[in-house]
Design a protein around this motif. Structure first.
Motif, PDB file in Angstrom:
ATOM      1  N   MET A  76      36.702 -46.902 -50.125  1.00 52.86           N
ATOM      2  CA  MET A  76      38.001 -46.324 -49.772  1.00 52.86           C
ATOM      3  C   MET A  76      37.883 -44.799 -49.683  1.00 52.86           C
ATOM      4  N   ARG A  77      37.073 -44.203 -50.559  1.00 56.01           N
ATOM      5  CA  ARG A  77      36.853 -42.754 -50.517  1.00 56.01           C
ATOM      6  C   ARG A  77      36.140 -42.362 -49.222  1.00 56.01           C
ATOM      7  N   LEU A  78      35.146 -43.168 -48.806  1.00 60.76           N
ATOM      8  CA  LEU A  78      34.456 -42.861 -47.552  1.00 60.76           C
ATOM      9  C   LEU A  78      35.426 -42.907 -46.384  1.00 60.76           C
ATOM     10  N   LEU A  79      36.314 -43.896 -46.352  1.00 61.99           N
ATOM     11  CA  LEU A  79      37.281 -43.974 -45.248  1.00 61.99           C
ATOM     12  C   LEU A  79      38.138 -42.711 -45.203  1.00 61.99           C
ATOM     13  N   THR A  80      38.584 -42.247 -46.355  1.00 56.36           N
ATOM     14  CA  THR A  80      39.392 -41.023 -46.409  1.00 56.36           C
ATOM     15  C   THR A  80      38.617 -39.841 -45.829  1.00 56.36           C
ATOM     16  N   ARG A  81      37.360 -39.728 -46.197  1.00 57.52           N
ATOM     17  CA  ARG A  81      36.549 -38.577 -45.781  1.00 57.52           C
ATOM     18  C   ARG A  81      36.098 -38.658 -44.326  1.00 57.52           C
ATOM     19  N   ILE A  82      35.899 -39.871 -43.826  1.00 54.75           N
ATOM     20  CA  ILE A  82      35.370 -40.020 -42.472  1.00 54.75           C
ATOM     21  C   ILE A  82      36.479 -40.102 -41.424  1.00 54.75           C
ATOM     22  N   LYS A  83      37.699 -40.392 -41.888  1.00 54.58           N
ATOM     23  CA  LYS A  83      38.807 -40.620 -40.956  1.00 54.58           C
ATOM     24  C   LYS A  83      39.042 -39.471 -39.973  1.00 54.58           C
ATOM     25  N   PRO A  84      38.972 -38.198 -40.387  1.00 55.22           N
ATOM     26  CA  PRO A  84      39.184 -37.116 -39.411  1.00 55.22           C
ATOM     27  C   PRO A  84      38.147 -37.070 -38.286  1.00 55.22           C
ATOM     28  N   LEU A  85      37.043 -37.799 -38.441  1.00 55.35           N
ATOM     29  CA  LEU A  85      35.949 -37.746 -37.456  1.00 55.35           C
ATOM     30  C   LEU A  85      35.929 -38.956 -36.525  1.00 55.35           C
ATOM     31  N   LEU A  86      36.831 -39.904 -36.759  1.00 55.92           N
ATOM     32  CA  LEU A  86      36.751 -41.184 -36.042  1.00 55.92           C
ATOM     33  C   LEU A  86      37.017 -41.095 -34.548  1.00 55.92           C
ATOM     34  N   ASN A  87      37.611 -40.030 -34.078  1.00 53.89           N
ATOM     35  CA  ASN A  87      37.779 -39.869 -32.630  1.00 53.89           C
ATOM     36  C   ASN A  87      36.478 -39.438 -31.963  1.00 53.89           C
ATOM     37  N   ASP A  88      35.643 -38.722 -32.728  1.00 53.31           N
ATOM     38  CA  ASP A  88      34.413 -38.151 -32.163  1.00 53.31           C
ATOM     39  C   ASP A  88      33.171 -38.998 -32.392  1.00 53.31           C
ATOM     40  N   VAL A  89      33.266 -39.973 -33.305  1.00 56.93           N
ATOM     41  CA  VAL A  89      32.127 -40.844 -33.616  1.00 56.93           C
ATOM     42  C   VAL A  89      32.614 -42.286 -33.605  1.00 56.93           C
ATOM     43  N   ASP A  90      31.858 -43.158 -32.979  1.00 63.42           N
ATOM     44  CA  ASP A  90      32.169 -44.581 -32.991  1.00 63.42           C
ATOM     45  C   ASP A  90      31.581 -45.163 -34.276  1.00 63.42           C
ATOM     46  N   VAL A  91      32.361 -45.103 -35.352  1.00 59.84           N
ATOM     47  CA  VAL A  91      31.922 -45.652 -36.632  1.00 59.84           C
ATOM     48  C   VAL A  91      32.310 -47.126 -36.649  1.00 59.84           C
ATOM     49  N   ILE A  92      31.304 -47.981 -36.657  1.00 59.14           N
ATOM     50  CA  ILE A  92      31.567 -49.419 -36.682  1.00 59.14           C
ATOM     51  C   ILE A  92      31.499 -49.876 -38.134  1.00 59.14           C
ATOM     52  N   PHE A  93      32.617 -50.400 -38.622  1.00 59.72           N
ATOM     53  CA  PHE A  93      32.739 -50.853 -40.001  1.00 59.72           C
ATOM     54  C   PHE A  93      32.420 -52.345 -40.065  1.00 59.72           C
ATOM     55  N   TYR A  94      31.475 -52.694 -40.936  1.00 61.10           N
ATOM     56  CA  TYR A  94      31.064 -54.083 -41.123  1.00 61.10           C
ATOM     57  C   TYR A  94      31.428 -54.517 -42.545  1.00 61.10           C
ATOM     58  N   PRO A  95      32.444 -55.372 -42.699  1.00 58.43           N
ATOM     59  CA  PRO A  95      32.806 -55.802 -44.043  1.00 58.43           C
ATOM     60  C   PRO A  95      31.802 -56.807 -44.599  1.00 58.43           C
ATOM     61  N   ILE A  96      31.453 -56.618 -45.865  1.00 62.32           N
ATOM     62  CA  ILE A  96      30.531 -57.528 -46.539  1.00 62.32           C
ATOM     63  C   ILE A  96      31.180 -58.032 -47.827  1.00 62.32           C
ATOM     64  N   SER A  97      30.560 -59.024 -48.441  1.00 61.13           N
ATOM     65  CA  SER A  97      31.029 -59.549 -49.719  1.00 61.13           C
ATOM     66  C   SER A  97      30.019 -59.165 -50.785  1.00 61.13           C
ATOM     67  N   TYR A  98      30.387 -58.168 -51.587  1.00 62.47           N
ATOM     68  CA  TYR A  98      29.442 -57.581 -52.538  1.00 62.47           C
ATOM     69  C   TYR A  98      30.021 -57.455 -53.945  1.00 62.47           C
ATOM     70  N   MET A  99      31.333 -57.168 -54.042  1.00 64.24           N
ATOM     71  CA  MET A  99      31.905 -56.770 -55.326  1.00 64.24           C
ATOM     72  C   MET A  99      32.466 -57.919 -56.170  1.00 64.24           C
ATOM     73  N   ASN A 100      33.336 -58.752 -55.585  1.00 58.55           N
ATOM     74  CA  ASN A 100      33.970 -59.813 -56.377  1.00 58.55           C
ATOM     75  C   ASN A 100      34.561 -60.896 -55.469  1.00 58.55           C
ATOM     76  N   ILE A 101      35.303 -61.826 -56.050  1.00 58.48           N
ATOM     77  CA  ILE A 101      35.786 -62.989 -55.292  1.00 58.48           C
ATOM     78  C   ILE A 101      36.797 -62.640 -54.208  1.00 58.48           C
ATOM     79  N   HIS A 102      37.396 -61.471 -54.260  1.00 55.56           N
ATOM     80  CA  HIS A 102      38.369 -61.082 -53.239  1.00 55.56           C
ATOM     81  C   HIS A 102      37.702 -60.424 -52.019  1.00 55.56           C
ATOM     82  N   SER A 103      36.453 -60.034 -52.154  1.00 56.84           N
ATOM     83  CA  SER A 103      35.768 -59.301 -51.088  1.00 56.84           C
ATOM     84  C   SER A 103      35.717 -60.084 -49.775  1.00 56.84           C
TER      85      SER A 103
END
Length: 196
Positions: A76-103
């Motif tokens: 969530m912190r990365l999204l906050t920090r990278i959000k101002p750059l998302l128009n200039d970079v095609d950041v492709i987000f890939y969700p994974i299951s790593y943390m717990n049963i809700h992931s």
């Protein structure tokens, strides 16, 4: 011969000066790169076999790949920090299951959304809700094929040597595979993405 008191004063003054120097030059550490991490493999395999989404961006924007987990505060912190750059970079987000049963169910819910970016932002917005971390889901309504795609993303993350989330890689203009994570500030991410 110097007294013990004066030697202590000199030592304390030296340590103080060193600490001031450290705070002036301190900056965020780059991504902690595991020795087994393969940036090229991560970049290529996610683009070829992964299932992700990206925010609207300008045409021909450079591409970055990020593996994230919906239950991860650092993601969530990365999204906050990278959000101002998302128009200039095609950041492709890939969700994974790593943390717990809700992931995995939350990742699947994002991928099945008509607007995955909006649903990801809802996850971000509700991440600190007191009763439940992020968006709610109904497991009975999650398609098996999309659930399997989250697990494919998870395997790609692991097989490329990643050992944490979020973990990103950017292929720069020199053909180098540069890692990045939530420890970088927006300004430091701009440098990684060659936007300066």
């Amino acid at each position: 011969m110097q007294s013990i008191v004066s030697r202590r004063k000199i030592l304390i003054a030296s340590l103080g000066a060193a600490a001031v120097g450290l705070t002036r030059t301190a900056q965020a550490a780059p991504a902690n790169v595991p020795s087994i991490w393969d940036g090229k493999k991560m970049y290529d395999s996610f683009l070829k076999d992964g299932t992700g989404f990206s925010f609207p961006h300008k045409p021909n924007a450079p591409v970055a790949v990020v593996a994230f987990d919906t239950q991860c505060p650092d993601c969530m912190r990365l999204l906050t920090r990278i959000k101002p750059l998302l128009n200039d970079v095609d950041v492709i987000f890939y969700p994974i299951s790593y943390m717990n049963i809700h992931s995995e169910p939350q990742a699947t819910t994002i991928l099945m959304s008509k607007d995955p970016c909006k649903t990801f932002e809802e996850q971000h917005e509700h991440f600190k809700d007191p009763d439940f971390r992020g968006i709610h889901y109904d497991v009975s309504k999650l398609p098996e094929d999309l659930r399997n795609k989250v697990w494919t993303n998870t395997k790609l993350h692991r097989r490329s040597g990643c050992r944490a989330v979020p973990y990103g890689v950017f292929k720069n203009s020199k053909g180098e595979y540069v890692p990045f994570d939530e420890n970088l500030t927006t300004e430091e991410l701009k440098k990684v993405f060659e936007l300066n």
